[in-house]
Motif scaffolding. Structure first.
Motif, PDB file in Angstrom:
ATOM      1  N   ARG A 168      -6.561  -6.516  -1.359  1.00 10.54           N
ATOM      2  CA  ARG A 168      -5.051  -6.434  -1.003  1.00 10.54           C
ATOM      3  C   ARG A 168      -4.409  -5.527  -2.221  1.00 10.54           C
ATOM      4  O   ARG A 168      -3.468  -4.751  -1.754  1.00 10.54           O
ATOM      5  CB  ARG A 168      -4.336  -7.818  -0.561  1.00 10.54           C
ATOM      6  CG  ARG A 168      -4.668  -8.150   0.923  1.00 10.54           C
ATOM      7  CD  ARG A 168      -3.495  -9.167   1.036  1.00 10.54           C
ATOM      8  NE  ARG A 168      -3.561 -10.291   0.033  1.00 10.54           N
ATOM      9  CZ  ARG A 168      -4.112 -11.499   0.103  1.00 10.54           C
ATOM     10  NH1 ARG A 168      -5.084 -11.444   1.066  1.00 10.54           N
ATOM     11  NH2 ARG A 168      -4.254 -12.394  -0.519  1.00 10.54           N
ATOM     12  N   THR A 169      -4.656  -5.881  -3.404  1.00  8.13           N
ATOM     13  CA  THR A 169      -4.086  -5.409  -4.435  1.00  8.13           C
ATOM     14  C   THR A 169      -4.423  -3.698  -4.616  1.00  8.13           C
ATOM     15  O   THR A 169      -3.683  -2.899  -5.023  1.00  8.13           O
ATOM     16  CB  THR A 169      -4.427  -5.888  -5.763  1.00  8.13           C
ATOM     17  OG1 THR A 169      -4.331  -7.322  -5.807  1.00  8.13           O
ATOM     18  CG2 THR A 169      -3.449  -5.535  -6.968  1.00  8.13           C
ATOM     19  N   ALA A 170      -5.803  -3.357  -4.159  1.00  6.77           N
ATOM     20  CA  ALA A 170      -6.266  -2.121  -4.235  1.00  6.77           C
ATOM     21  C   ALA A 170      -5.666  -1.218  -3.286  1.00  6.77           C
ATOM     22  O   ALA A 170      -5.923  -0.090  -3.015  1.00  6.77           O
ATOM     23  CB  ALA A 170      -8.070  -2.114  -4.348  1.00  6.77           C
ATOM     24  N   LEU A 171      -5.415  -1.807  -1.924  1.00  4.90           N
ATOM     25  CA  LEU A 171      -4.957  -1.164  -0.705  1.00  4.90           C
ATOM     26  C   LEU A 171      -3.938  -0.153  -1.081  1.00  4.90           C
ATOM     27  O   LEU A 171      -4.256   0.961  -0.483  1.00  4.90           O
ATOM     28  CB  LEU A 171      -4.648  -1.879   0.361  1.00  4.90           C
ATOM     29  CG  LEU A 171      -5.869  -2.747   1.137  1.00  4.90           C
ATOM     30  CD1 LEU A 171      -5.254  -3.611   2.122  1.00  4.90           C
ATOM     31  CD2 LEU A 171      -6.710  -1.734   1.762  1.00  4.90           C
ATOM     32  N   PRO A 172      -3.037  -0.236  -1.680  1.00  6.84           N
ATOM     33  CA  PRO A 172      -1.954   0.600  -1.744  1.00  6.84           C
ATOM     34  C   PRO A 172      -2.401   1.704  -2.988  1.00  6.84           C
ATOM     35  O   PRO A 172      -1.494   2.297  -3.491  1.00  6.84           O
ATOM     36  CB  PRO A 172      -0.664   0.069  -2.376  1.00  6.84           C
ATOM     37  CG  PRO A 172      -0.987  -1.580  -2.221  1.00  6.84           C
ATOM     38  CD  PRO A 172      -2.476  -1.658  -2.195  1.00  6.84           C
ATOM     39  N   GLY A 173      -3.495   2.259  -3.072  1.00  2.00           N
ATOM     40  CA  GLY A 173      -4.110   3.019  -3.826  1.00  2.00           C
ATOM     41  C   GLY A 173      -4.003   4.528  -3.575  1.00  2.00           C
ATOM     42  O   GLY A 173      -3.192   4.826  -2.661  1.00  2.00           O
ATOM     43  N   ARG A 174      -4.855   5.266  -3.870  1.00  2.00           N
ATOM     44  CA  ARG A 174      -4.968   6.660  -3.654  1.00  2.00           C
ATOM     45  C   ARG A 174      -5.337   7.395  -2.228  1.00  2.00           C
ATOM     46  O   ARG A 174      -6.517   7.665  -2.023  1.00  2.00           O
ATOM     47  CB  ARG A 174      -5.555   7.299  -4.719  1.00  2.00           C
ATOM     48  CG  ARG A 174      -4.880   7.052  -6.059  1.00  2.00           C
ATOM     49  CD  ARG A 174      -5.751   7.395  -7.266  1.00  2.00           C
ATOM     50  NE  ARG A 174      -5.389   6.851  -8.571  1.00  2.00           N
ATOM     51  CZ  ARG A 174      -5.952   6.851  -9.848  1.00  2.00           C
ATOM     52  NH1 ARG A 174      -7.199   7.420  -9.941  1.00  2.00           N
ATOM     53  NH2 ARG A 174      -5.297   6.570 -10.735  1.00  2.00           N
ATOM     54  N   GLY A 175      -4.406   7.073  -1.203  1.00  5.05           N
ATOM     55  CA  GLY A 175      -4.824   7.527   0.182  1.00  5.05           C
ATOM     56  C   GLY A 175      -5.891   6.790   0.735  1.00  5.05           C
ATOM     57  O   GLY A 175      -6.606   5.706   0.373  1.00  5.05           O
ATOM     58  N   PRO A 176      -6.442   7.254   1.804  1.00  4.00           N
ATOM     59  CA  PRO A 176      -7.324   6.919   2.792  1.00  4.00           C
ATOM     60  C   PRO A 176      -8.674   6.469   1.937  1.00  4.00           C
ATOM     61  O   PRO A 176      -9.476   5.562   2.060  1.00  4.00           O
ATOM     62  CB  PRO A 176      -7.660   7.945   3.671  1.00  4.00           C
ATOM     63  CG  PRO A 176      -6.578   8.842   3.590  1.00  4.00           C
ATOM     64  CD  PRO A 176      -5.926   8.790   2.460  1.00  4.00           C
ATOM     65  N   ALA A 177      -9.289   7.371   0.958  1.00  6.64           N
ATOM     66  CA  ALA A 177     -10.428   7.325   0.169  1.00  6.64           C
ATOM     67  C   ALA A 177     -10.280   5.978  -0.509  1.00  6.64           C
ATOM     68  O   ALA A 177     -11.260   5.030  -0.823  1.00  6.64           O
ATOM     69  CB  ALA A 177     -10.502   8.328  -0.776  1.00  6.64           C
ATOM     70  N   GLY A 178      -8.953   5.364  -1.397  1.00  8.75           N
ATOM     71  CA  GLY A 178      -8.869   4.350  -1.824  1.00  8.75           C
ATOM     72  C   GLY A 178      -8.989   3.136  -1.191  1.00  8.75           C
ATOM     73  O   GLY A 178      -9.682   2.043  -1.386  1.00  8.75           O
ATOM     74  N   ARG A 179      -8.402   3.204   0.094  1.00  4.16           N
ATOM     75  CA  ARG A 179      -8.251   2.119   1.208  1.00  4.16           C
ATOM     76  C   ARG A 179      -9.759   1.892   1.566  1.00  4.16           C
ATOM     77  O   ARG A 179     -10.234   0.614   1.836  1.00  4.16           O
ATOM     78  CB  ARG A 179      -7.494   2.471   2.404  1.00  4.16           C
ATOM     79  CG  ARG A 179      -5.948   2.281   1.803  1.00  4.16           C
ATOM     80  CD  ARG A 179      -4.989   2.401   3.239  1.00  4.16           C
ATOM     81  NE  ARG A 179      -5.152   3.561   3.744  1.00  4.16           N
ATOM     82  CZ  ARG A 179      -4.461   4.565   3.486  1.00  4.16           C
ATOM     83  NH1 ARG A 179      -3.422   4.538   2.501  1.00  4.16           N
ATOM     84  NH2 ARG A 179      -4.455   5.728   4.232  1.00  4.16           N
ATOM     85  N   GLY A 180     -10.518   3.009   1.855  1.00  4.69           N
ATOM     86  CA  GLY A 180     -11.900   2.940   2.150  1.00  4.69           C
ATOM     87  C   GLY A 180     -12.766   2.158   1.086  1.00  4.69           C
ATOM     88  O   GLY A 180     -13.670   1.251   1.464  1.00  4.69           O
ATOM     89  N   LEU A 181     -12.496   2.568  -0.119  1.00  9.91           N
ATOM     90  CA  LEU A 181     -13.405   1.942  -1.248  1.00  9.91           C
ATOM     91  C   LEU A 181     -13.165   0.404  -1.163  1.00  9.91           C
ATOM     92  O   LEU A 181     -13.892  -0.420  -1.556  1.00  9.91           O
ATOM     93  CB  LEU A 181     -12.934   2.719  -2.464  1.00  9.91           C
ATOM     94  CG  LEU A 181     -13.969   2.201  -3.633  1.00  9.91           C
ATOM     95  CD1 LEU A 181     -15.135   2.205  -3.562  1.00  9.91           C
ATOM     96  CD2 LEU A 181     -13.346   2.857  -4.999  1.00  9.91           C
ATOM     97  N   ALA A 182     -11.873   0.075  -1.181  1.00 12.14           N
ATOM     98  CA  ALA A 182     -11.418  -1.500  -1.116  1.00 12.14           C
ATOM     99  C   ALA A 182     -11.986  -2.133  -0.213  1.00 12.14           C
ATOM    100  O   ALA A 182     -12.647  -3.259  -0.273  1.00 12.14           O
ATOM    101  CB  ALA A 182      -9.844  -1.534  -1.374  1.00 12.14           C
ATOM    102  N   ALA A 183     -11.998  -1.372   0.832  1.00  6.51           N
ATOM    103  CA  ALA A 183     -12.482  -2.283   2.237  1.00  6.51           C
ATOM    104  C   ALA A 183     -14.226  -2.320   2.025  1.00  6.51           C
ATOM    105  O   ALA A 183     -14.631  -3.519   2.243  1.00  6.51           O
ATOM    106  CB  ALA A 183     -12.312  -1.425   3.356  1.00  6.51           C
ATOM    107  N   THR A 184     -14.841  -1.163   1.502  1.00  2.00           N
ATOM    108  CA  THR A 184     -16.260  -1.360   1.274  1.00  2.00           C
ATOM    109  C   THR A 184     -16.687  -2.469   0.194  1.00  2.00           C
ATOM    110  O   THR A 184     -17.516  -3.122   0.168  1.00  2.00           O
ATOM    111  CB  THR A 184     -16.649   0.075   0.773  1.00  2.00           C
ATOM    112  OG1 THR A 184     -16.490   0.944   1.613  1.00  2.00           O
ATOM    113  CG2 THR A 184     -18.220   0.031   0.340  1.00  2.00           C
ATOM    114  N   GLY A 185     -15.763  -2.456  -0.997  1.00  2.00           N
ATOM    115  CA  GLY A 185     -16.001  -3.598  -1.814  1.00  2.00           C
ATOM    116  C   GLY A 185     -15.808  -5.133  -1.405  1.00  2.00           C
ATOM    117  O   GLY A 185     -16.647  -5.794  -1.734  1.00  2.00           O
TER     118      GLY A 185
END
Length: 206
Positions: free
Chosen positions: A60-77
């Protein structure tokens, strides 16, 4: 980083239970069966279970990151970490059941051979699967460090803890303390990645 009392507690309880498991394991010269084996694995099971809310809070903390790529990385992790947690929980449960059913270490070894003889069990539960737990944690920690929401040294401390467990399980108490150093302060952080990202990003380097 986390908002509910359970999430805040998990950041400390998880590493502490891992440390307790390592300490109990050191008292068990035969490594099962018996009280030390069962108690140690109960601590182990509790430790890994605590990382479920930790992983979800970091995501959740990483979700407001750098666009769709950041959200995708957070979900993958998060997905990787949760898959790894599932594998480790399965391993802990198997170890507990085998310890309960066995009279001595030789009987335990026979049970373990039977369990691992089933196709896919060994990689899923004992080798590849558990590694996903650490991979997921490191992905999330590295992303948060890149976003400057945690200090860059925290992922390095997690890596050190993982390496120690790989060197020898006798070093689990030290590894648990390293995880405590990396995670416990994060549980005291207020805020939620979905609702209050500004609160989280306003205190980099913690």
């Amino acid at each position: 980083m986390s908002k509910t009392p359970w999430q805040r507690t998990a950041f400390t309880a998880g590493p502490l239970c891992m440390t307790a498991y390592g300490l109990v394991r050191l008292t068990d010269g035969e490594h099962g069966p018996g009280l030390a084996w069962s108690l140690g694995h109960l601590f182990f099971l509790a430790a890994v279970s605590c990382f479920v809310p930790i992983v979800l809070a970091m995501r959740r903390t990483a979700l407001p990151g750098r666009g769709p790529a950041g959200r995708g990385l957070a979900a993958t992790g998060a997905v990787t970490g949760l898959l790894g947690i599932t594998a480790v929980v399965a391993q802990a449960v198997i170890d507990l059941v085998v310890g309960f059913l066995s009279e001595d270490r030789e009987t335990m070894n026979d049970f373990f051979r039977q369990v691992k003889s089933h196709a896919g069990v060994e990689p899923a539960v004992y080798t590849v699967g558990p590694l996903l737990f650490y991979v997921g944690l490191l992905l999330l920690m590295t992303q948060l460090a890149a976003l400057r929401r945690i200090a860059a040294w925290r992922p390095a401390v997690v890596v050190a803890g993982v390496v120690l467990t790989g060197v020898s399980l006798d070093l689990l108490p030290v590894a648990g303390l390293l995880l405590l150093l990396a995670f416990a302060p994060l549980g005291r952080r207020a805020g939620d990645g979905d609702r209050r990202p500004r609160t989280v990003t306003a205190v980099p380097g913690s």
